[in-house]
Scaffold this motif. Structure first.
Motif, PDB file in Angstrom:
ATOM      1  N   TYR A  88      26.690  -2.985  27.815  1.00 44.72           N
ATOM      2  CA  TYR A  88      26.694  -3.900  29.000  1.00 44.72           C
ATOM      3  C   TYR A  88      26.388  -5.049  28.519  1.00 44.72           C
ATOM      4  N   SER A  89      25.229  -5.326  27.548  1.00 45.67           N
ATOM      5  CA  SER A  89      24.807  -6.730  27.229  1.00 45.67           C
ATOM      6  C   SER A  89      25.804  -7.295  26.130  1.00 45.67           C
ATOM      7  N   HIS A  90      26.841  -6.659  25.732  1.00 48.60           N
ATOM      8  CA  HIS A  90      27.877  -7.489  24.772  1.00 48.60           C
ATOM      9  C   HIS A  90      29.354  -7.031  25.217  1.00 48.60           C
ATOM     10  N   ARG A  91      29.565  -7.176  26.739  1.00 50.70           N
ATOM     11  CA  ARG A  91      30.759  -6.947  27.413  1.00 50.70           C
ATOM     12  C   ARG A  91      31.898  -7.251  26.880  1.00 50.70           C
ATOM     13  N   SER A  92      31.846  -8.489  26.103  1.00 52.69           N
ATOM     14  CA  SER A  92      33.241  -9.406  25.541  1.00 52.69           C
ATOM     15  C   SER A  92      33.182  -9.022  24.159  1.00 52.69           C
ATOM     16  N   GLN A  93      32.240  -8.267  23.741  1.00 52.61           N
ATOM     17  CA  GLN A  93      32.501  -7.860  22.189  1.00 52.61           C
ATOM     18  C   GLN A  93      33.083  -6.801  21.807  1.00 52.61           C
ATOM     19  N   GLU A  94      33.235  -6.149  20.673  1.00 51.34           N
ATOM     20  CA  GLU A  94      33.660  -4.935  20.250  1.00 51.34           C
ATOM     21  C   GLU A  94      32.616  -4.204  19.646  1.00 51.34           C
ATOM     22  N   ILE A  95      32.286  -3.148  20.289  1.00 50.59           N
ATOM     23  CA  ILE A  95      31.292  -2.092  20.225  1.00 50.59           C
ATOM     24  C   ILE A  95      31.861  -0.780  19.607  1.00 50.59           C
ATOM     25  N   SER A  96      31.351  -0.187  18.478  1.00 50.87           N
ATOM     26  CA  SER A  96      31.959   1.106  18.105  1.00 50.87           C
ATOM     27  C   SER A  96      30.640   1.802  17.516  1.00 50.87           C
ATOM     28  N   SER A  97      30.972   3.076  17.285  1.00 52.08           N
ATOM     29  CA  SER A  97      29.868   4.028  16.758  1.00 52.08           C
ATOM     30  C   SER A  97      30.122   4.836  15.722  1.00 52.08           C
ATOM     31  N   LYS A  98      29.207   5.171  14.526  1.00 47.26           N
ATOM     32  CA  LYS A  98      29.452   6.318  13.536  1.00 47.26           C
ATOM     33  C   LYS A  98      28.445   7.118  13.965  1.00 47.26           C
ATOM     34  N   VAL A  99      28.644   8.456  14.059  1.00 45.71           N
ATOM     35  CA  VAL A  99      27.718   9.633  14.181  1.00 45.71           C
ATOM     36  C   VAL A  99      27.420  10.132  13.019  1.00 45.71           C
ATOM     37  N   LEU A 100      26.268  10.034  12.786  1.00 49.81           N
ATOM     38  CA  LEU A 100      25.875  10.750  11.267  1.00 49.81           C
ATOM     39  C   LEU A 100      25.092  11.926  11.459  1.00 49.81           C
ATOM     40  N   GLU A 125      19.502  16.152  19.320  1.00 49.67           N
ATOM     41  CA  GLU A 125      19.101  15.171  18.453  1.00 49.67           C
ATOM     42  C   GLU A 125      20.371  14.325  17.890  1.00 49.67           C
ATOM     43  N   ILE A 126      20.380  12.892  18.081  1.00 49.65           N
ATOM     44  CA  ILE A 126      21.504  11.993  17.742  1.00 49.65           C
ATOM     45  C   ILE A 126      21.017  10.840  16.859  1.00 49.65           C
ATOM     46  N   LYS A 127      21.889  10.785  15.745  1.00 49.84           N
ATOM     47  CA  LYS A 127      21.331   9.634  14.845  1.00 49.84           C
ATOM     48  C   LYS A 127      23.042   9.046  14.667  1.00 49.84           C
ATOM     49  N   ARG A 128      23.021   7.688  14.976  1.00 47.71           N
ATOM     50  CA  ARG A 128      24.266   7.042  14.850  1.00 47.71           C
ATOM     51  C   ARG A 128      23.856   5.576  14.715  1.00 47.71           C
ATOM     52  N   VAL A 129      25.046   4.909  14.041  1.00 45.77           N
ATOM     53  CA  VAL A 129      25.127   3.687  13.676  1.00 45.77           C
ATOM     54  C   VAL A 129      25.923   3.010  14.741  1.00 45.77           C
ATOM     55  N   ARG A 130      25.471   1.618  15.385  1.00 44.24           N
ATOM     56  CA  ARG A 130      26.243   0.838  16.163  1.00 44.24           C
ATOM     57  C   ARG A 130      26.797  -0.119  15.447  1.00 44.24           C
ATOM     58  N   TYR A 131      27.855  -0.690  15.834  1.00 45.72           N
ATOM     59  CA  TYR A 131      28.548  -1.674  15.070  1.00 45.72           C
ATOM     60  C   TYR A 131      28.889  -2.784  16.268  1.00 45.72           C
ATOM     61  N   PHE A 139      20.680   0.966  14.285  1.00 49.32           N
ATOM     62  CA  PHE A 139      20.484   2.671  13.740  1.00 49.32           C
ATOM     63  C   PHE A 139      19.679   3.306  14.932  1.00 49.32           C
ATOM     64  N   GLU A 140      20.560   4.272  15.711  1.00 49.95           N
ATOM     65  CA  GLU A 140      19.712   5.054  16.663  1.00 49.95           C
ATOM     66  C   GLU A 140      19.561   6.142  16.616  1.00 49.95           C
ATOM     67  N   HIS A 141      18.187   6.514  16.910  1.00 47.49           N
ATOM     68  CA  HIS A 141      17.714   8.126  16.557  1.00 47.49           C
ATOM     69  C   HIS A 141      17.385   8.508  18.048  1.00 47.49           C
ATOM     70  N   THR A 142      18.114   9.413  18.877  1.00 48.67           N
ATOM     71  CA  THR A 142      18.214   9.538  20.306  1.00 48.67           C
ATOM     72  C   THR A 142      17.619  10.910  20.420  1.00 48.67           C
ATOM     73  N   ILE A 143      16.703  11.410  21.248  1.00 46.57           N
ATOM     74  CA  ILE A 143      16.280  12.656  21.814  1.00 46.57           C
ATOM     75  C   ILE A 143      16.656  12.837  23.050  1.00 46.57           C
ATOM     76  N   MET A 144      17.198  13.888  23.554  1.00 49.81           N
ATOM     77  CA  MET A 144      17.731  13.895  25.087  1.00 49.81           C
ATOM     78  C   MET A 144      17.846  15.556  25.478  1.00 49.81           C
ATOM     79  N   PRO A 145      16.953  15.914  26.505  1.00 45.83           N
ATOM     80  CA  PRO A 145      17.034  17.409  26.938  1.00 45.83           C
ATOM     81  C   PRO A 145      18.673  17.746  27.116  1.00 45.83           C
TER      82      PRO A 145
END
Length: 237
Positions: A88-100, A125-131, A139-145
């Motif tokens: 949402y903060s970069h709506r006009s730009q290209e966002i991509s992800s790599k799941v590690l 447990e999720i680890k991914r790089v956002r571009y 580099f995101e390290h996310t924990i979610m029930p």
């Protein structure tokens, strides 16, 4: 949940996701009261809450407007006081992800505390790089029930918040701690930086519209690739 809180959450999400655009005139109080089947008194309470957060303002005889935000620059990250993500903060730009890394396991004591869950409740447990425009962004390290919503790798390559929104799970509040940290071996490899390179870190616990903690995450940003914004609004009584 009280009705006014539901209406507040819905209008706030419409503002943060740009459905009601910054600087634009919102629907009239009559239209909003009819849409949500609430009284004008309840609606005024909702608008007061949004006004106290600096999201809207009123002009006598003109109506209620979405408050303009400071102009964004291409390398600016999400405002720290707004519960929205990079999509949402970069709506006009290209966002991509790599799941590690993507797996399910039992939570650590720290994760139990932040998510208010028991030791036997499984989490993703999720680890991914956002571009951002093809360059390393975070580099995101996310924990979610796991009970929050079923996830798969296809979802993780896009916006998780968009997916959760389709399941009627909205991020309305967040607690964020910002600090600096040296890149360890994992971060160095993921972000293409030197070992011990200074990183900007946001540690976050996110809450949905029912007040439930649904995400605990630690995101790291390259120090000279990002800017942080925090709008301060003084309340007058």
């Amino acid at each position: 949940m009280y009705k006014y809180r539901e209406v507040y959450t819905d209008i706030k999400n419409n503002i943060l996701t740009n459905h009601y655009r910054a600087g634009s005139l919102m629907p009239t109080q009559e239209e909003l009261a009819e849409k949500y089947s609430i009284s004008r008194l309840t609606l005024r309470k909702v608008l007061q809450m949004l006004g106290d957060e600096g999201l809207v303002y009123s002009k006598q005889g003109a109506g209620t407007f979405v408050r303009p935000r400071m102009a964004d620059s291409p390398d600016e990250i999400l405002p720290l006081n707004s519960p929205i993500g990079v999509t949402y903060s970069h709506r006009s730009q290209e966002i991509s992800s790599k799941v590690l890394h993507f797996d399910a396991r039992l939570p650590t004591p720290l994760e139990q505390k932040n998510l208010n869950i028991e030791a036997n409740e499984p989490v993703y447990e999720i680890k991914r790089v956002r571009y951002l425009n093809g360059k390393h962004y975070s580099f995101e390290h996310t924990i979610m029930p796991t009970r929050i919503a079923p996830l798969d790798e296809k979802i993780l390559h896009k916006s998780i918040y968009d997916y959760l929104g389709s399941k009627n799970i909205m991020m309305t509040d967040a607690r964020r701690v910002v600090y600096a940290e040296a890149a360890d071996a994992e971060t160095s490899q993921a972000m293409g930086v030197d070992l011990n390179c200074p990183m900007l870190v946001i540690e976050q616990t996110a809450y949905d519209q029912k007040g439930r903690a649904f995400e605990y995450s630690v995101s790291q940003f390259i120090k000279d690739h990002s800017k942080f914004v925090f709008d301060v609004h003084r309340q007058w009584y």
